[in-house]
Design a protein around this motif. Structure first.
Motif, PDB file in Angstrom:
ATOM      1  N   ILE A  16      15.810   8.468   6.053  1.00  0.00           N
ATOM      2  CA  ILE A  16      14.551   8.075   5.424  1.00  0.00           C
ATOM      3  C   ILE A  16      15.110   7.202   4.242  1.00  0.00           C
ATOM      4  O   ILE A  16      14.527   6.207   3.710  1.00  0.00           O
ATOM      5  N   GLU A  19      16.992   4.055   4.828  1.00  0.00           N
ATOM      6  CA  GLU A  19      16.253   3.039   5.332  1.00  0.00           C
ATOM      7  C   GLU A  19      15.262   2.281   4.180  1.00  0.00           C
ATOM      8  O   GLU A  19      14.888   0.979   4.303  1.00  0.00           O
ATOM      9  N   GLU A  20      15.094   3.019   3.217  1.00  0.00           N
ATOM     10  CA  GLU A  20      14.546   2.349   1.976  1.00  0.00           C
ATOM     11  C   GLU A  20      15.438   1.316   1.257  1.00  0.00           C
ATOM     12  O   GLU A  20      15.164   0.309   0.632  1.00  0.00           O
ATOM     13  N   LYS A  24      13.991  -1.090   7.373  1.00  0.00           N
ATOM     14  CA  LYS A  24      13.555  -0.221   8.578  1.00  0.00           C
ATOM     15  C   LYS A  24      14.057  -0.470   9.713  1.00  0.00           C
ATOM     16  O   LYS A  24      14.603  -1.760   9.910  1.00  0.00           O
ATOM     17  N   ASP A  25      14.718   0.231  10.546  1.00  0.00           N
ATOM     18  CA  ASP A  25      15.299   0.130  11.890  1.00  0.00           C
ATOM     19  C   ASP A  25      16.808  -0.399  11.796  1.00  0.00           C
ATOM     20  O   ASP A  25      17.507  -0.923  12.709  1.00  0.00           O
TER      21      ASP A  25
END
Length: 166
Positions: A16, A19-20, A24-25
């Motif tokens: 989490i 990804e910030e 994302k992904d």
């Protein structure tokens, strides 16, 4: 970088946060819940063989900088080299062979780039005890291998205690 951990919950929390930063992904998580085709699409090693399937995205997508993996899912049967040049162990597995297998995923025969391995160990934690056992085991095993008093094929029973034979 491949980040290994015994449990997936810390990896999910780390994912989490990463990804910030990375998007994302862009931080795949290799765990036992991943299907075979998903695993192959992510990790298939590059091959120069004619007709070979394409390499996985971990090897071909330059935007994927970090792969998160549990020791169980990422420690055996896959090749992360040449894409990965570093491994971070978020905790210490009780069996040193498992950690060595995880390290071996990023360094294979023929690898020419340096590969770094970092282990995060909190002072006074359970991981400290595992690390101490690991180093003691590694030292004692090296002494036995280097000793050469017992040539191949010789059978002997030796008890190792504090690095001395009895």
């Amino acid at each position: 970088v491949v980040v290994f951990c015994t449990y997936t919950v810390p990896l999910l929390a780390l994912r989490i946060k990463l990804e910030e930063i990375l998007g994302k992904d862009k931080v795949p998580l290799l765990s036992g819940e991943m299907t075979g085709p998903q695993r192959a699409a992510l990790l298939r090693a590059p091959s120069a063989a004619p007709g070979a399937p394409p390499a996985g995205t971990f090897h071909t997508d330059p935007t994927i900088k970090v792969l998160l993996a549990s020791f169980a899912a990422g420690g055996v049967g896959i090749q992360m080299a040449p894409a990965a040049t570093a491994a971070v162990m978020l905790d210490v597995w009780w069996n040193p062979a498992t950690m060595r297998q995880a390290e071996d995923r990023i360094h294979r025969l023929g690898t020419v780039r340096a590969c770094d391995v970092y282990t995060i160990v909190g002072d006074g934690s359970f991981d400290t005890a595992c690390r101490d056992i690991y180093h003691k085991f590694k030292t004692n095993t090296s002494a036995i291998i280097v000793d050469r008093r017992y040539p191949p094929g010789t059978t002997s029973t030796v008890t190792i205690r504090e690095g001395a034979e009895e």
